[in-house]
Design an enzyme around this catalytic site. Structure first.
Site, PDB file in Angstrom:
ATOM      1  N   ALA A 134      -6.603   3.948  18.820  1.00  0.00           N
ATOM      2  CA  ALA A 134      -5.072   3.771  19.153  1.00  0.00           C
ATOM      3  C   ALA A 134      -4.426   3.050  17.909  1.00  0.00           C
ATOM      4  CB  ALA A 134      -4.767   2.809  20.004  1.00  0.00           C
ATOM      5  N   THR A 164      -6.756  -7.770   9.784  1.00  0.00           N
ATOM      6  CA  THR A 164      -6.852  -8.288   8.440  1.00  0.00           C
ATOM      7  C   THR A 164      -7.329  -9.932   8.934  1.00  0.00           C
ATOM      8  OG1 THR A 164      -4.791  -7.248   7.144  1.00  0.00           O
ATOM      9  CG2 THR A 164      -5.396  -9.450   6.555  1.00  0.00           C
ATOM     10  N   ARG A 263       7.682  -5.230   8.417  1.00  0.00           N
ATOM     11  CA  ARG A 263       7.673  -4.086   7.694  1.00  0.00           C
ATOM     12  C   ARG A 263       8.656  -4.238   6.278  1.00  0.00           C
ATOM     13  NH1 ARG A 263       7.768   0.416  12.280  1.00  0.00           N
ATOM     14  NH2 ARG A 263       5.604   0.770  12.460  1.00  0.00           N
ATOM     15  N   GLN A 299       9.385  11.871 -25.447  1.00  0.00           N
ATOM     16  CA  GLN A 299      10.118  11.921 -24.362  1.00  0.00           C
ATOM     17  C   GLN A 299       9.698  11.978 -23.049  1.00  0.00           C
ATOM     18  OE1 GLN A 299      12.858  15.408 -23.539  1.00  0.00           O
ATOM     19  NE2 GLN A 299      14.152  14.332 -24.930  1.00  0.00           N
ATOM     20  N   ILE A 358      -0.232   7.520 -18.100  1.00  0.00           N
ATOM     21  CA  ILE A 358       0.351   7.121 -19.365  1.00  0.00           C
ATOM     22  C   ILE A 358      -0.989   6.598 -20.107  1.00  0.00           C
ATOM     23  CG2 ILE A 358       1.652   5.423 -20.426  1.00  0.00           C
ATOM     24  CD1 ILE A 358       3.633   6.029 -18.184  1.00  0.00           C
ATOM     25  N   GLU A 384       0.539  -0.443   8.980  1.00  0.00           N
ATOM     26  CA  GLU A 384       1.792  -0.872   9.325  1.00  0.00           C
ATOM     27  C   GLU A 384       2.744   0.307   9.652  1.00  0.00           C
ATOM     28  OE1 GLU A 384       3.116  -4.526   9.677  1.00  0.00           O
ATOM     29  OE2 GLU A 384       1.829  -5.838   8.327  1.00  0.00           O
ATOM     30  N   SER A 387       3.471   6.664   6.497  1.00  0.00           N
ATOM     31  CA  SER A 387       4.889   7.608   6.190  1.00  0.00           C
ATOM     32  C   SER A 387       5.232   8.500   7.203  1.00  0.00           C
ATOM     33  CB  SER A 387       4.449   7.936   4.854  1.00  0.00           C
ATOM     34  OG  SER A 387       4.378   7.239   3.721  1.00  0.00           O
TER      35      SER A 387
END
Length: 404
Positions: A134, A164, A263, A299, A358, A384, A387
């Site tokens: 769950a 946590t 949230r 660029q 980068i 929490e 997505s």
């Protein structure tokens, strides 16, 4: 205050500067060590307590900021320092939010101070909701709570996961099912005081990221707590259950009430991670030379940094809007809280991965912090509310349909 005003006040700027100095001077120098050790960073949290950051007063002050911006500003700076250590510092606040969301003023006054302690005598709190079967589906919760009328005690049995500070904490806030027939409407929250028999730590998880934060299972075997440890009290619970059994709407699921308060704050943490990675990549691009010139003159690199900066600022504005709305008691008509968490979490993943790109090969090594930031960022699309769950909440809100 009736309209949003997102120009930080002098107090907010002072708060941000103070926390930034702590993050730069205390958190960042320790970040790599505690990530490698994968242990709770007690010395760093002790320093946070001495500075007044790890304290009930600090989180209460920022939570009651009338603009709603105190918490997101704080979270962004601490997690700019490091996500694992940041979560070690703020993890107790989730348990405190669980008490504040569901408890009486008397319960808040009794238990929240017990979660923080004081410098030299640190305490921790843990919020325990997820279970092996769950996570996103809170209706599948199996941990049970039964009332023993003879002793005025609640008896808790079950296993919680992904907690946590779980097992390490002094005070645990546990959600449990009191009426299985009512599913999510039949749940309640309980405080398990320090030293309660029957509560133990199960598996401690070794994680991809946020490794300085302690995450573990919590096992509850015939855990008996006094009746006063039911958050909100038995009379309120009985009234809510009666309404649910009669077919009336029963507001205030114990877990979701906590998540709704937290949230946007979690989203602000993701913004801090993304900003840290962007700033590091920006400075690197100005100094790193290839073909006789700094790579930022290319660029492709400059445009990537422009996109990173835009995503961070957009995420921050969504977070601030949601935080302001929550503080004003505004309803989230388009699920603005979930929108902030969704966008900020995914932006953090994109920005940290772009920062690694980068830096090239350097970005893939632990000699450079963006590798750790990218590992840390991924959890913000998962915990929490994943997505996918955020999209479900948003879609249901804007459509009025029970989309599955």
């Amino acid at each position: 205050m009736t309209t949003p005003f997102f120009d930080l006040s002098d107090d907010h700027r002072e708060l941000r500067s103070w926390l930034h100095e702590f993050a730069a001077g205390v958190i960042r120098p320790a970040a790599s060590e505690w990530d490698e050790r994968e242990e709770f960073p007690w010395p760093v949290v002790e320093e946070a307590a001495k500075a007044g950051i790890y304290s009930m007063d600090f989180f209460a002050t920022q939570s009651f900021d009338e603009t709603g911006l105190g918490i997101p500003v704080s979270m962004e700076e601490l997690f700019w320092g490091d996500a694992g250590i940041g979560l070690a510092i703020v993890g107790t606040a989730l348990a405190a939010a669980g008490v504040a969301a569901n408890g009486t003023p008397e319960q808040v006054g009794e238990w929240v101070p017990e979660m923080f302690g004081e410098p030299g005598d640190l305490r921790l709190g843990a919020f325990c909701s997820s279970e092996p079967d769950a996570g996103s589906d809170v209706g599948a919760m199996r941990t049970r709570a039964r009332y023993d009328e003879a002793t005025d005690e609640w008896v808790l049995d079950g296993t919680k996961t992904w907690a946590t500070n779980g097992g390490l904490a002094d005070v645990h806030v546990v959600t449990a099912v009191v009426d299985p027939d009512l599913r999510t409407r039949g749940q309640a929250s309980f405080v398990v005081p320090p030293g309660t028999k029957g509560l133990s730590q199960g598996q401690k998880f070794t994680k991809h990221g946020i490794r300085a934060s302690h995450t573990a299972e919590v096992v509850l075997a015939d855990v008996r707590v006094p009746g006063r440890c039911l958050l909100g009290g038995k009379e309120k619970l009985d009234e809510r259950l009666a309404r649910a059994k009669n077919g009336a709407g029963a507001k205030g699921n114990a877990s979701m009430a906590t998540f709704e308060r937290t949230r946007p704050a979690v989203a602000a943490q993701a913004v801090g991670i993304a900003r840290a990675a962007y700033e590091y990549a920006l400075e690197y691009a100005k100094q790193r030379e290839q073909f006789g010139r700094p790579i930022i003159d290319n660029q492709a690199i400059a445009f990537a940094l422009a996109d990173m900066k835009t995503s961070i600022d957009a995420a921050r504005l969504l977070v601030w809007r949601a935080s302001w709305m929550a503080q004003q008691g505004r309803s989230f008509e388009a699920a603005e809280g979930s929108m902030s968490k969704l966008f900020a979490g995914e932006a953090a993943v994109r920005v940290t991965e772009q920062a690694m790109q980068i830096l090239g090969g350097n970005g893939f090594t632990r000699d450079y912090p963006v590798e750790r930031m990218a590992r840390d960022a991924k959890i913000y699309t998962i915990f929490e509310g994943t997505s996918e769950i955020q999209r479900l909440v948003i879609a249901r809100t804007i459509s009025g349909s029970q989309i599955r």
